[in-house]
Scaffold this active site. Sequence first.
Site, PDB file in Angstrom:
ATOM      1  N   SER A 139      43.416 -40.843  51.508  1.00 45.58           N
ATOM      2  CA  SER A 139      44.552 -41.718  51.795  1.00 45.58           C
ATOM      3  C   SER A 139      44.364 -42.488  53.093  1.00 45.58           C
ATOM      4  O   SER A 139      43.783 -41.976  54.052  1.00 45.58           O
ATOM      5  CB  SER A 139      45.825 -40.877  51.887  1.00 45.58           C
ATOM      6  N   GLU A 141      46.614 -42.864  55.092  1.00 46.26           N
ATOM      7  CA  GLU A 141      47.383 -42.143  56.106  1.00 46.26           C
ATOM      8  C   GLU A 141      46.476 -41.312  57.012  1.00 46.26           C
ATOM      9  O   GLU A 141      46.909 -40.879  58.075  1.00 46.26           O
ATOM     10  CB  GLU A 141      48.437 -41.253  55.439  1.00 46.26           C
ATOM     11  N   TYR A 163      51.130 -34.741  56.188  1.00 43.40           N
ATOM     12  CA  TYR A 163      50.471 -35.234  54.982  1.00 43.40           C
ATOM     13  C   TYR A 163      49.097 -35.818  55.313  1.00 43.40           C
ATOM     14  O   TYR A 163      48.101 -35.505  54.658  1.00 43.40           O
ATOM     15  CB  TYR A 163      51.340 -36.297  54.308  1.00 43.40           C
TER      16      TYR A 163
END
Length: 335
Positions: A139, A141, A163
């Site tokens: 990801s 992120e 996360y």
Amino acid sequence: MSHGTVESDHAGEDTRTALVTGILGMDGSHLADLLLRKGYTVYGLARRSSRESTSNIAHLEGHPRFTILAGDLTDQNSLIRALKVSGPDEIYNLAAQSFVGESWNTPEYTGNVTGLGVLRMLEAVREHGAPVRFYQASSSEMFGKMVRNPCDEDTPFYPRSPYGVAKLYGHWITKNYRESYGMFTVSGILFNHESERRGIEFVTRKITRAVAMIHAGLADHVALGNLDAKRDWGYAPDYVEAMWMMLQPDEPRDYVVATGETRSVRDFLGAAFSMIDVEDWTPFVRIDPRFFRPAEVDVLRGDASRIERDLGWRPGTPFEEWVRRMVKHDIEEIG
């Protein structure tokens, strides 16, 4: 070609088998559509206790090459059984606790599923013994604070949420198994991507759903957090094709998948409300402090030049077009 159907335009092209975790989610269902169109036999892994709706795969019910298996990334025995039953040539590990905001409420659970779940799946593959190509859904992120703009495959990571940290563990353990055991494992570092099948807890679908409700006279506002957050947004059916492409070369390699363009939440609001002929959307939006993150990621932008150069992938659907599709879908669903 419609992204909502699996009527084959590549019938009989492939005889391979794929196991897709997270099959009930947006990416899992779009990937299943793609693989079935290519002639694959597809097994989808889903938790028996999942609260996710099965609406994303309802159109696949009864398909002769599609089967749902019970399994959970927190239970390695269930993963081993899934591999024995499916005998896959390819595994796409898309399952995760995937809502960034929720990861602050359930950080341990997020780490267990999104991080350690990858390790359990890799160990199941290693114990399985047969050659399997493995795709890990990494990801954007993981970049978080963005040490470099735009980010590419060599940009240092700086996650800003539980996360993002959990995804980073999954990313590195995938790389470690490739280098330690010679396994064909790749990670796709996907930047934000959306579609009509996105869960309503995510900001994009929350907005398009609210626009449809306002249009129908069933709501008068939507509550949001940081409107200035900027993301590199693409269309999910384009991005699952990149996943498939990553497992086809002779040598495994990780890739960033992105459009290279950033849009703010304000931009998204403008595009969505324009679908119902509303130019000034500000009266319909309320700022709610509950939706601000403890550590905000202000901007994310990716450089996908490596995958374009190596594999020929490019994002195909313009921003305004897929936002239009999302709003149109929600208007029709509510209507």
